[in-house]
Design a protein around this motif. Sequence first.
Motif, PDB file in Angstrom:
ATOM      1  N   ASP A 114       0.812  -1.218   0.000  1.00 44.23           N
ATOM      2  CA  ASP A 114       0.000   0.000   0.000  1.00 44.23           C
ATOM      3  C   ASP A 114       0.844   1.266   0.000  1.00 44.23           C
ATOM      4  OD1 ASP A 114      -2.620  -1.162   0.007  1.00 44.23           O
ATOM      5  OD2 ASP A 114      -2.275  -1.757   2.080  1.00 44.23           O
ATOM      6  N   ALA A 115       2.154   1.119   0.122  1.00 42.99           N
ATOM      7  CA  ALA A 115       3.027   2.297   0.054  1.00 42.99           C
ATOM      8  C   ALA A 115       3.007   2.851  -1.368  1.00 42.99           C
ATOM      9  CB  ALA A 115       4.444   1.918   0.457  1.00 42.99           C
ATOM     10  N   GLY A 116       3.217   4.154  -1.485  1.00 44.49           N
ATOM     11  CA  GLY A 116       3.268   4.764  -2.813  1.00 44.49           C
ATOM     12  C   GLY A 116       2.534   6.085  -2.867  1.00 44.49           C
ATOM     13  N   TYR A 117       2.114   6.465  -4.073  1.00 45.93           N
ATOM     14  CA  TYR A 117       1.453   7.744  -4.320  1.00 45.93           C
ATOM     15  C   TYR A 117      -0.047   7.527  -4.492  1.00 45.93           C
ATOM     16  CZ  TYR A 117       6.174   9.416  -5.261  1.00 45.93           C
ATOM     17  OH  TYR A 117       7.501   9.728  -5.151  1.00 45.93           O
ATOM     18  N   TYR A 118      -0.825   8.364  -3.826  1.00 43.46           N
ATOM     19  CA  TYR A 118      -2.282   8.321  -3.960  1.00 43.46           C
ATOM     20  C   TYR A 118      -2.738   9.627  -4.619  1.00 43.46           C
ATOM     21  CZ  TYR A 118      -2.393   4.138  -1.118  1.00 43.46           C
ATOM     22  OH  TYR A 118      -2.215   2.851  -0.654  1.00 43.46           O
ATOM     23  N   PHE A 119      -3.345   9.477  -5.784  1.00 35.91           N
ATOM     24  CA  PHE A 119      -3.794  10.639  -6.552  1.00 35.91           C
ATOM     25  C   PHE A 119      -5.306  10.752  -6.470  1.00 35.91           C
ATOM     26  CE2 PHE A 119       0.188   9.388  -8.633  1.00 35.91           C
ATOM     27  CZ  PHE A 119       0.875  10.604  -8.595  1.00 35.91           C
ATOM     28  N   VAL A 120      -5.775  11.944  -6.130  1.00 36.49           N
ATOM     29  CA  VAL A 120      -7.215  12.205  -6.098  1.00 36.49           C
ATOM     30  C   VAL A 120      -7.532  13.270  -7.156  1.00 36.49           C
ATOM     31  CG1 VAL A 120      -6.948  13.908  -4.215  1.00 36.49           C
ATOM     32  CG2 VAL A 120      -9.195  12.884  -4.689  1.00 36.49           C
ATOM     33  N   THR A 121      -8.580  13.023  -7.920  1.00 34.83           N
ATOM     34  CA  THR A 121      -9.039  13.966  -8.935  1.00 34.83           C
ATOM     35  C   THR A 121     -10.492  14.317  -8.649  1.00 34.83           C
ATOM     36  OG1 THR A 121      -7.615  12.883 -10.562  1.00 34.83           O
ATOM     37  CG2 THR A 121      -9.286  14.380 -11.417  1.00 34.83           C
ATOM     38  N   VAL A 122     -10.776  15.609  -8.543  1.00 36.99           N
ATOM     39  CA  VAL A 122     -12.150  16.082  -8.363  1.00 36.99           C
ATOM     40  C   VAL A 122     -12.555  16.797  -9.642  1.00 36.99           C
ATOM     41  CG1 VAL A 122     -13.709  17.491  -6.981  1.00 36.99           C
ATOM     42  CG2 VAL A 122     -11.780  16.340  -5.889  1.00 36.99           C
ATOM     43  N   THR A 123     -13.578  16.264 -10.313  1.00 36.80           N
ATOM     44  CA  THR A 123     -14.032  16.808 -11.592  1.00 36.80           C
ATOM     45  C   THR A 123     -15.441  17.352 -11.435  1.00 36.80           C
ATOM     46  OG1 THR A 123     -12.735  15.108 -12.723  1.00 36.80           O
ATOM     47  CG2 THR A 123     -14.340  16.314 -14.050  1.00 36.80           C
ATOM     48  N   GLU A 124     -15.589  18.624 -11.728  1.00 36.02           N
ATOM     49  CA  GLU A 124     -16.908  19.251 -11.673  1.00 36.02           C
ATOM     50  C   GLU A 124     -17.699  18.890 -12.930  1.00 36.02           C
ATOM     51  OE1 GLU A 124     -18.179  23.569 -10.032  1.00 36.02           O
ATOM     52  OE2 GLU A 124     -16.960  23.493 -11.840  1.00 36.02           O
ATOM     53  N   GLU A 125     -19.004  18.937 -12.833  1.00 33.37           N
ATOM     54  CA  GLU A 125     -19.851  18.523 -13.950  1.00 33.37           C
ATOM     55  C   GLU A 125     -19.619  19.357 -15.211  1.00 33.37           C
ATOM     56  OE1 GLU A 125     -23.965  18.933 -12.898  1.00 33.37           O
ATOM     57  OE2 GLU A 125     -23.590  20.773 -11.761  1.00 33.37           O
ATOM     58  N   HIS A 126     -19.100  20.582 -15.068  1.00 33.50           N
ATOM     59  CA  HIS A 126     -18.826  21.420 -16.231  1.00 33.50           C
ATOM     60  C   HIS A 126     -17.409  21.216 -16.767  1.00 33.50           C
ATOM     61  CE1 HIS A 126     -22.627  23.589 -15.999  1.00 33.50           C
ATOM     62  NE2 HIS A 126     -22.456  23.565 -14.683  1.00 33.50           N
TER      63      HIS A 126
END
Length: 200
Positions: A114-126
């Motif tokens: 589980d070590a490593g990089y965690y990427f989160v992307t938040v995309t708006e509907e527009h």
Amino acid sequence: LMRPLRGCRGRGVVVGTVTLCLAAGWALQTPGGVSLVVPQPNINATVAQNILLSVEYSSRGVATIEWKHVSSWGTTSIAEWRSGNYVNISTVYKDRVTTFENGSIQLRNVGMRDAGYYFVTVTEEHGTNAYGTIIVNVYEIIYEDLHFVAVLFAFLAAVSAILICFMWLCNKFLHLFQKKTTHKLTASTTEEIELETIEC
């Protein structure tokens, strides 16, 4: 000649005002984008621990949140959900991940993989996006090794104490034995002297 110019000027002001009002109304209706805050970009954890990958996003429209894990073993999709709507968690993480409305996830019972990089992307509907990264370091539990060393040390200390007591007892018995032997030798020497004296 002056009156028509004034009329044109008046119409221009009205058109300009109407255009400005329409633009302002359009700007108010159009979402102002999405923002994302990552309060803890580095997390240190030990094996079997639960960790919270904490983020906080704000959006005027409906947003989609997606988490991915990137390590030397490859890229894995963890979860994707739309605020107030569906939640899709990868089968690999099905029993280990909990999602939160603010975009955070909790990962239970972490391992070395589980070590490593965690990427989160938040995309708006527009179509507006915001990105965040959290680095997770996972360490093996050291106290188990220290526990073993402590137990071994205690065992060796106990064995040493027993050996010291045994040597002390042996020394005492040897000393008593020497005393008795010396006493017997002294007694027999005295008897011999007395016999010699009687014979004389």
